[in-house]
Motif scaffolding. Structure first.
Motif, PDB file in Angstrom:
ATOM      1  N   SER A  59       0.842  -1.200   0.000  1.00 24.58           N
ATOM      2  CA  SER A  59       0.000   0.000   0.000  1.00 24.58           C
ATOM      3  C   SER A  59       0.876   1.247   0.000  1.00 24.58           C
ATOM      4  CB  SER A  59      -0.889   0.020   1.242  1.00 24.58           C
ATOM      5  OG  SER A  59      -0.078   0.172   2.395  1.00 24.58           O
ATOM      6  N   GLY A  60       0.224   2.383  -0.201  1.00 25.63           N
ATOM      7  CA  GLY A  60       0.937   3.658  -0.131  1.00 25.63           C
ATOM      8  C   GLY A  60       1.458   3.913   1.275  1.00 25.63           C
ATOM      9  N   THR A  61       0.668   3.551   2.250  1.00 27.66           N
ATOM     10  CA  THR A  61       1.088   3.714   3.643  1.00 27.66           C
ATOM     11  C   THR A  61       2.335   2.886   3.925  1.00 27.66           C
ATOM     12  OG1 THR A  61      -1.190   4.145   4.313  1.00 27.66           O
ATOM     13  CG2 THR A  61       0.325   3.438   6.041  1.00 27.66           C
ATOM     14  N   ASN A  64       5.350   4.588   2.199  1.00 29.13           N
ATOM     15  CA  ASN A  64       5.871   5.744   2.934  1.00 29.13           C
ATOM     16  C   ASN A  64       6.576   5.310   4.210  1.00 29.13           C
ATOM     17  OD1 ASN A  64       5.105   7.829   1.175  1.00 29.13           O
ATOM     18  ND2 ASN A  64       3.034   7.905   2.018  1.00 29.13           N
ATOM     19  N   HIS A  85      -0.181  13.497   4.098  1.00 32.01           N
ATOM     20  CA  HIS A  85      -0.815  12.205   4.356  1.00 32.01           C
ATOM     21  C   HIS A  85      -0.016  11.432   5.403  1.00 32.01           C
ATOM     22  CE1 HIS A  85      -2.558   8.220   3.513  1.00 32.01           C
ATOM     23  NE2 HIS A  85      -3.541   8.852   2.918  1.00 32.01           N
ATOM     24  N   GLU A  90      -1.680   8.347   8.428  1.00 35.45           N
ATOM     25  CA  GLU A  90      -0.966   7.059   8.425  1.00 35.45           C
ATOM     26  C   GLU A  90      -0.746   6.556   9.842  1.00 35.45           C
ATOM     27  OE1 GLU A  90       2.154   7.068   5.407  1.00 35.45           O
ATOM     28  OE2 GLU A  90       0.721   7.864   3.950  1.00 35.45           O
ATOM     29  N   GLU A 138       4.755  15.975  -0.874  1.00 40.74           N
ATOM     30  CA  GLU A 138       3.625  15.176  -1.359  1.00 40.74           C
ATOM     31  C   GLU A 138       3.187  15.746  -2.707  1.00 40.74           C
ATOM     32  OE1 GLU A 138       0.682  14.084   1.686  1.00 40.74           O
ATOM     33  OE2 GLU A 138      -0.806  14.952   0.340  1.00 40.74           O
ATOM     34  N   ASP A 170       6.186  11.545  -1.368  1.00 42.26           N
ATOM     35  CA  ASP A 170       4.972  10.742  -1.341  1.00 42.26           C
ATOM     36  C   ASP A 170       4.262  11.038  -2.660  1.00 42.26           C
ATOM     37  OD1 ASP A 170       2.521   9.632  -1.059  1.00 42.26           O
ATOM     38  OD2 ASP A 170       2.036  10.565   0.875  1.00 42.26           O
ATOM     39  N   ALA A 172       1.917   9.431  -4.256  1.00 44.02           N
ATOM     40  CA  ALA A 172       0.706   8.618  -4.438  1.00 44.02           C
ATOM     41  C   ALA A 172       0.071   8.953  -5.792  1.00 44.02           C
ATOM     42  CB  ALA A 172      -0.277   8.876  -3.300  1.00 44.02           C
ATOM     43  N   ARG A 173       0.055  10.264  -6.115  1.00 42.06           N
ATOM     44  CA  ARG A 173      -0.512  10.708  -7.400  1.00 42.06           C
ATOM     45  C   ARG A 173       0.533  11.444  -8.236  1.00 42.06           C
ATOM     46  NH1 ARG A 173      -4.513  11.594  -3.539  1.00 42.06           N
ATOM     47  NH2 ARG A 173      -6.276  10.172  -3.786  1.00 42.06           N
ATOM     48  N   CYS A 198       1.544   5.205  -5.838  1.00 39.84           N
ATOM     49  CA  CYS A 198       0.373   4.333  -5.682  1.00 39.84           C
ATOM     50  C   CYS A 198      -0.088   3.809  -7.047  1.00 39.84           C
ATOM     51  CB  CYS A 198      -0.786   5.086  -5.034  1.00 39.84           C
ATOM     52  SG  CYS A 198      -0.644   5.243  -3.254  1.00 39.84           S
ATOM     53  N   SER A 200      -2.793   1.888  -7.021  1.00 43.22           N
ATOM     54  CA  SER A 200      -4.185   1.524  -6.743  1.00 43.22           C
ATOM     55  C   SER A 200      -5.122   2.723  -6.670  1.00 43.22           C
ATOM     56  CB  SER A 200      -4.246   0.756  -5.425  1.00 43.22           C
ATOM     57  OG  SER A 200      -3.829   1.602  -4.376  1.00 43.22           O
TER      58      SER A 200
HETATM   59  C1  LIG Z   1      -3.696   7.336  -0.593  1.00 40.99           C
HETATM   60  C2  LIG Z   1      -2.479   8.045  -0.191  1.00 40.99           C
HETATM   61  C3  LIG Z   1      -1.455   7.403   0.504  1.00 40.99           C
HETATM   62  C4  LIG Z   1      -1.576   5.999   1.080  1.00 40.99           C
HETATM   63  O1  LIG Z   1      -2.020   5.030   0.255  1.00 40.99           O
HETATM   64  P1  LIG Z   1      -2.787   3.721   0.794  1.00 40.99           P
HETATM   65  O2  LIG Z   1      -2.572   2.777  -0.316  1.00 40.99           O
HETATM   66  O3  LIG Z   1      -4.195   4.123   1.002  1.00 40.99           O
HETATM   67  O4  LIG Z   1      -2.132   3.273   2.055  1.00 40.99           O
HETATM   68  C5  LIG Z   1      -0.323   8.119   0.769  1.00 40.99           C
HETATM   69  N1  LIG Z   1      -0.198   9.394   0.395  1.00 40.99           N
HETATM   70  C6  LIG Z   1      -1.153  10.058  -0.268  1.00 40.99           C
HETATM   71  C7  LIG Z   1      -0.939  11.474  -0.669  1.00 40.99           C
HETATM   72  C8  LIG Z   1      -2.329   9.401  -0.579  1.00 40.99           C
HETATM   73  O5  LIG Z   1      -3.283  10.070  -1.218  1.00 40.99           O
END
Ligand SMILES: *Cc1c(COP(=O)(O)O)cnc(C)c1O
Length: 354
Positions: A59-61, A64, A85, A90, A138, A170, A172-173, A198, A200
């Motif tokens: 996962s993203g968590t 990180n 995040h 987290e 982020e 981070d 994620a996006r 991420c 997902s």
């Molecule tokens: C969703 C998200 C995460 C964590 O991702 P998970 O897969 O939900 O654990 C980390 N950082 C940001 C900015 C996110 O939007």
């Protein structure tokens, strides 16, 4: 009525191509390093980001946390935004498992910490102080969906490296940021020592993130991932979807941004809606229901769900604020459906008839 779910891009189901790829994936025991699909995902992610190595995480968590633990020792400090995040969502895991102290700074509406603030937050050499080890950015910034530019990222990276610190992104996006800025992710994240990506969210994979960085960083991260319970076995089933996310889905995110923009512009034309159009730059649309509106943000959210099967939820920690996140399964024709639903709910005639 079809469900329209704008709560987050995490709600994205895997694409039909992903389901086929998962069913047919070549797999092995990844704890032995023998899953060819995981190995390919890790190598491809590293190559796309111009880093030496990659690691597939659950996962993203976990991405990180693994990264922070790989960069920091217990008692070290990391600098990050108070809206990050990592800090907010987290579960305090860096503190709980790594003894890493967050030093949080405010951010502006573009998701940037002030460079001067960061410089001041870096600890000097004093027996009373913890050791500053890491800066986290982020991108895109979850607080507004704004993309952080390469110039800003490079400036923070230079500041970090001048002080012997590491920079973690981070991301994620991060592909949304790259699409909005029309830049290659490799250039955008060139200054970072690690990036967590991420698969997902908007990229539609059912599970997983990848972290990328130097060989030494990934070697350490590999140990940490195992200790966190992230050593998965035939994980190629998941990585197969991840490969499609990484190569194909990352290239179409501008479509989500166009739809977000259309939604934002439509919202701006509705009565009782307050929206800053400047902020609708990626796949996130933040808007407020004005105080004199016939219904509150919470009631609007409830009625959209109950009457129209449209899911848009209040943003935590900021009463009155709503967030809509566009993604692969939200198509252009859905924009009008959402706008019409909100228009109908805001109309007093509708309220009187209710
Ligand atoms: C969703 C998200 C995460 C964590 O991702 P998970 O897969 O939900 O654990 C980390 N950082 C940001 C900015 C996110 O939007």
């Amino acid at each position: 009525m079809d469900k329209i779910d704008l709560r987050s891009d995490t709600v994205t189901q895997p694409t039909p191509e992903m389901r086929v790829a998962m069913a047919n994936a070549d797999v092995g025991d990844d704890v032995y390093g023998e899953d060819p699909t995981v190995n390919q995902l890790q190598a491809d992610a590293a190559a796309m980001f111009g880093k030496e190595a990659g690691l597939f995480v659950a996962s993203g968590t976990m991405g990180n946390l693994t990264s922070v633990l790989a960069h920091c020792q217990r008692g070290d400090e990391m600098i990050l935004s108070k809206d990050a995040h990592i800090f907010r969502y987290e579960v305090g895991s860096a503190a709980a498992y790594g003894g890493v102290q967050p030093n949080t700074l405010p951010i502006d509406r573009d998701g940037r910490m002030d460079i001067g603030h960061i410089r001041k937050a870096i600890r000097g050499n004093n027996v009373h102080y913890p050791i500053t080890r890491l800066i986290c950015l982020e991108n895109t910034a979850g607080v507004s969906g704004a993309p952080l530019t390469k110039e800003y990222t490079d400036e923070v990276a230079a500041l970090a490296h001048d002080h012997g610190l590491k920079l973690h992104i981070d991301g994620a996006r991060i592909f949304n940021a790259a699409a909005a800025l029309k830049i290659d992710v490799k250039d955008l994240t060139a200054g970072a020592d690690s990036v967590s990506i991420c698969l997902s969210k908007g990229l539609c994979a059912p599970v997983g993130s990848v972290i990328v960085g130097s060989k030494a960083f990934i070697q350490r991260a590999h140990h940490i991932r195992k200790s966190l319970g992230g050593g998965m076995r035939q994980a190629g089933i998941l990585a197969a979807a991840g490969l499609i996310a990484l190569h194909d889905m990352s290239q179409r995110l501008h479509e989500d941004h166009v739809n977000a923009r259309a939604l934002a512009e439509g919202l701006a034309a509705l009565p009782y809606i307050d929206i800053d159009l400047d902020l609708a730059r990626t796949n996130m649309v933040f808007f407020r229901v004005k105080p004199d509106a016939p219904l509150s943000a919470e009631t609007l959210s409830d009625q959209l769900r109950d009457e129209f099967n449209i899911f848009i939820t209040p943003y935590p920690g900021d009463p009155g604020l709503l967030r809509a996140v566009t993604h692969f399964w939200f198509k252009r024709q859905h924009v009008e459906l959402v706008l019409n639903a909100i228009r109908a709910l805001m109309a007093t005639e509708y309220m009187a008839a209710d």
